[in-house]
Structure formats: structure tokens, C-alpha cells
Design a protein around this motif. Structure first.
Motif, PDB file in Angstrom:
ATOM      1  N   SER A   1       0.735  -1.141   0.084  1.00 15.98           N
ATOM      2  CA  SER A   1       0.021   0.135   0.121  1.00 15.98           C
ATOM      3  C   SER A   1       0.874   1.431   0.065  1.00 15.98           C
ATOM      4  O   SER A   1       0.404   2.402  -0.238  1.00 15.98           O
TER       5      SER A   1
ATOM      6  N   THR B   1       0.551   7.844  -5.620  1.00 20.26           N
ATOM      7  CA  THR B   1      -0.923   7.870  -6.077  1.00 20.26           C
ATOM      8  C   THR B   1      -0.795   7.766  -7.705  1.00 20.26           C
ATOM      9  O   THR B   1      -1.419   7.168  -8.227  1.00 20.26           O
ATOM     10  N   HIS B   2       0.077   8.858  -7.858  1.00 15.75           N
ATOM     11  CA  HIS B   2      -0.176   9.150  -9.414  1.00 15.75           C
ATOM     12  C   HIS B   2       0.576   8.189 -10.334  1.00 15.75           C
ATOM     13  O   HIS B   2       0.101   7.805 -11.317  1.00 15.75           O
TER      14      HIS B   2
ATOM     15  N   GLU C   1      -2.098   4.992 -10.485  1.00 15.19           N
ATOM     16  CA  GLU C   1      -3.207   5.475 -11.441  1.00 15.19           C
ATOM     17  C   GLU C   1      -2.664   5.578 -12.827  1.00 15.19           C
ATOM     18  O   GLU C   1      -3.542   5.114 -13.903  1.00 15.19           O
TER      19      GLU C   1
ATOM     20  N   MET D   1      -8.998   5.744  -9.540  1.00 11.40           N
ATOM     21  CA  MET D   1      -8.399   6.339  -8.370  1.00 11.40           C
ATOM     22  C   MET D   1      -7.769   5.790  -7.573  1.00 11.40           C
ATOM     23  O   MET D   1      -8.303   4.460  -7.259  1.00 11.40           O
ATOM     24  N   TYR D   2      -6.784   6.117  -7.043  1.00 12.53           N
ATOM     25  CA  TYR D   2      -6.038   5.346  -5.606  1.00 12.53           C
ATOM     26  C   TYR D   2      -5.994   6.226  -4.352  1.00 12.53           C
ATOM     27  O   TYR D   2      -5.344   7.326  -4.413  1.00 12.53           O
ATOM     28  N   GLU D   3      -6.896   5.678  -3.453  1.00 12.33           N
ATOM     29  CA  GLU D   3      -6.793   6.611  -2.360  1.00 12.33           C
ATOM     30  C   GLU D   3      -7.253   5.552  -1.179  1.00 12.33           C
ATOM     31  O   GLU D   3      -7.976   4.488  -1.179  1.00 12.33           O
ATOM     32  N   ASN D   4      -6.728   6.074   0.338  1.00 12.54           N
ATOM     33  CA  ASN D   4      -6.945   4.981   1.260  1.00 12.54           C
ATOM     34  C   ASN D   4      -6.808   3.565   0.928  1.00 12.54           C
ATOM     35  O   ASN D   4      -7.461   2.903   1.448  1.00 12.54           O
ATOM     36  N   SER D   5      -5.757   3.468   0.354  1.00 12.70           N
ATOM     37  CA  SER D   5      -5.018   2.063   0.017  1.00 12.70           C
ATOM     38  C   SER D   5      -5.848   1.139  -0.956  1.00 12.70           C
ATOM     39  O   SER D   5      -5.592   0.049  -1.101  1.00 12.70           O
TER      40      SER D   5
END
Length: 304
Positions: free
Chosen positions: A149, A153-154, A157, A178-182
């Protein structure tokens, strides 16, 4: 003659590398085919379990892939206690273009209606069920989680988006990652008016993606190979949701025991709240009446 020897040498080299050769050509994008022929540079093969010929230049439809997979399971030794998720894999009826027929049955008298992704959207019924149309799945949501994890992020994605474009041939305009909160959320949106005859279908893309993530690729040679920050991107806990252009036609029978239990608890809580309110009002009313009675008695005593 030299050309023939060259082709033969190429085939031997490919076999040595672990490639699977079907007939006169290699179907890179589908390993579940037979009777392949090369025509004007295009490899075409017959999909397992059907007489439908598919092009190896693009993805094979999910319906034909499921039928081929089901066919491949026949005759294999299966453990006595194993069971099949009939909603996940069944022997589908496909039209001559490889699309799902609106009505699907399990080989007995149980039938149901499906969407364009082959996912059941009605209760299971008997053979008399009427399925007027194949409702299009225009939005597919894939939720998955990287094993590692601690990733940028970028970069994540971008890597997923590039794979959907390059490996699965999907136009980038249909993709949102989208990649957020693992968690990675992949949204594939494609209504009927946005899909041209040459575009791959999002349902086929989602199926190829799912198979890659689970380690059972449909590609005959290349495997899932996405790297992020120099490490292979491994995914887990993958779930796929389908949103149709028309709502599904499920009744309360579709709800699981857990959901029904929650509904019952909420209903009981509401009823209990109403009863408490009624009893509270009754007690309040009695108290008010008693208070009035006591005041009247005190008033009479003062007069006397």
C-alpha cells in the motif's frame, strides 16, 4: 523454400519459449481456441465450445470466453466436495457475434435474464421466464487493493490506466482510475452510443482484467506484468460491480440472510420507538390528569 524454413524455425523458437501454437498462427489474446488460420496477416480461430470464429487482433467476447472455459472444465477430475458458483461461471448461450443472449438457463428448467456482461439481473425462474432485451451494462466499477500500500498515487493510477489502454485496447476516454485510502477504484464507462464497431467492450475488458489479477490469464503468452516504483503490482480483494442502463429486477428473495436480518432489526427498532413514544404520552397524560385532580382537591379544601 527458404521462407517456409524460416517460418518453421520461428514456430520452433516460439514453442521453446512456452508459446502455444494453434494451427497456422498464434492467437496471442485468447488461449482457448482451435483451428487457427492466417488470412492477410490476421490470425482467426474457432473459440472452444462454439462454432464462432474470433479475431486474434482484439479481445474475445466474455460470452465466448465463459463458454470456452466451461467447455474446458468438462471431463476434468474435480474433487468430490468442490462446488461451482453458478452465477460466476455457467455455460452461456451466445449469438453469432459472441454476445450474450438475454435469456440464460443452467441446462435444466432454471432460467434467468442477464445484462450485456452476462450477469444475472432477475430472479431465477422456470423456462417460461420472458427476457425481452439484453440490457446494456454501461458502467463497471472495479475495486481492488495493492498488496504493497506504500505506493505513489499518481504512479499507480498511471500504470493501471496504461495497462487498460495497451493490454486491453480500451480507449482512455472510458477509463477513470483513483487510488486513495489504500484502495484502487477503476471506473469503466461506455454507453451504447459511445461504442463503435471497432471498440472493445468494457465487459470484456473487466473479464480479462479479473482473470489477469487472479493469475489465470486469457492471453496465450504474455502475463500480467505491471510494475510500480520498480516492483510488480500485486492486487488482492478484487470486487467488480455492474451498473446497467436499467435497474435490475430483483425482489426480496434476492437479499441475503444478513441483509434481511438488518432490515428486521431496523424495523423492530422503529416499532419499539413508536411503542415507547405511545407509552410515554400515556404516562404523561395520566400525570397531567392526576395533577389537575390534586389542584382541584386543594382548591376545595381552601374554600372549606
Amino acid at each position: 523454400m527458404a521462407l517456409a524454413h524460416g517460418v518453421a524455425a520461428l514456430l520452433v523458437a516460439l514453442l521453446a519459449l512456452g508459446a502455444t501454437v494453434y494451427g497456422d498462427c498464434i492467437c496471442e489474446k485468447n488461449k482457448r481456441v482451435k483451428d487457427c488460420t492466417l488470412n492477410n496477416g490476421e490470425c482467426k480461430c474457432v473459440s472452444w465450445g462454439s462454432d464462432v470464429t474470433v479475431s486474434c487482433l482484439t479481445l474475445t467476447s466474455k460470452c465466448l470466453l465463459m463458454k470456452a472455459e466451461f467447455t474446458g472444465l468438462q471431463g476434468r477430475s474435480i474433487p468430490r466436495h468442490a462446488f461451482v458458483d453458478n452465477d460466476g461461471i455457467y455455460n452461456p448461450e451466445c449469438d453469432n457475434k459472441g454476445n450474450f443472449q438475454a435469456k440464460q438457463c443452467n441446462g435444466t428448467s432454471t432460467c434467468w435474464c442477464v445484462n450485456s456482461a452476462g450477469v444475472r439481473r432477475t430472479e431465477k425462474s422456470d423456462a417460461n421466464i420472458t427476457c425481452n432485451e439484453v440490457v446494456r451494462t454501461s458502467w463497471i466499477i472495479i475495486e481492488t487493493k495493492p498488496v504493497n500500500s506504500a505506493l505513489d498515487t499518481h504512479t499507480v493510477e498511471r500504470a493501471i490506466t496504461d495497462a487498460l489502454v495497451q493490454r486491453y485496447l480500451l480507449n482512455q476516454k472510458h477509463i477513470n482510475v483513483m487510488y486513495e485510502n489504500s484502495y484502487i477504484t477503476v471506473e469503466l464507462k461506455q454507453n451504447a452510443s459511445e461504442k463503435s464497431a471497432r471498440d472493445v467492450d468494457i465487459a470484456d475488458v473487466a473479464y480479462y482484467f479479473e482473470k489477469d489479477v487472479k493469475g489465470d490469464p486469457i492471453y496465450s503468452q504474455s502475463r500480467w506484468n505491471i510494475t510500480v516504483q520498480g516492483e510488480p503490482l500485486q492486487l488482492q480483494d478484487t470486487l467488480i460491480y455492474y451498473v446497467d442502463e436499467k435497474p435490475p429486477e430483483f425482489s426480496m428473495k434476492r437479499l441475503t440472510a444478513g441483509v434481511i436480518a438488518v432490515i428486521v432489526v431496523v424495523a423492530l427498532a422503529i416499532v419499539a420507538g413508536i411503542l415507547v413514544l405511545i407509552f410515554t404520552r400515556r404516562k404523561t397524560g395520566k400525570y397531567e390528569k392526576a395533577e389537575v385532580k390534586e389542584m382541584n382537591e386543594m382548591h376545595r379544601e381552601l374554600k372549606s
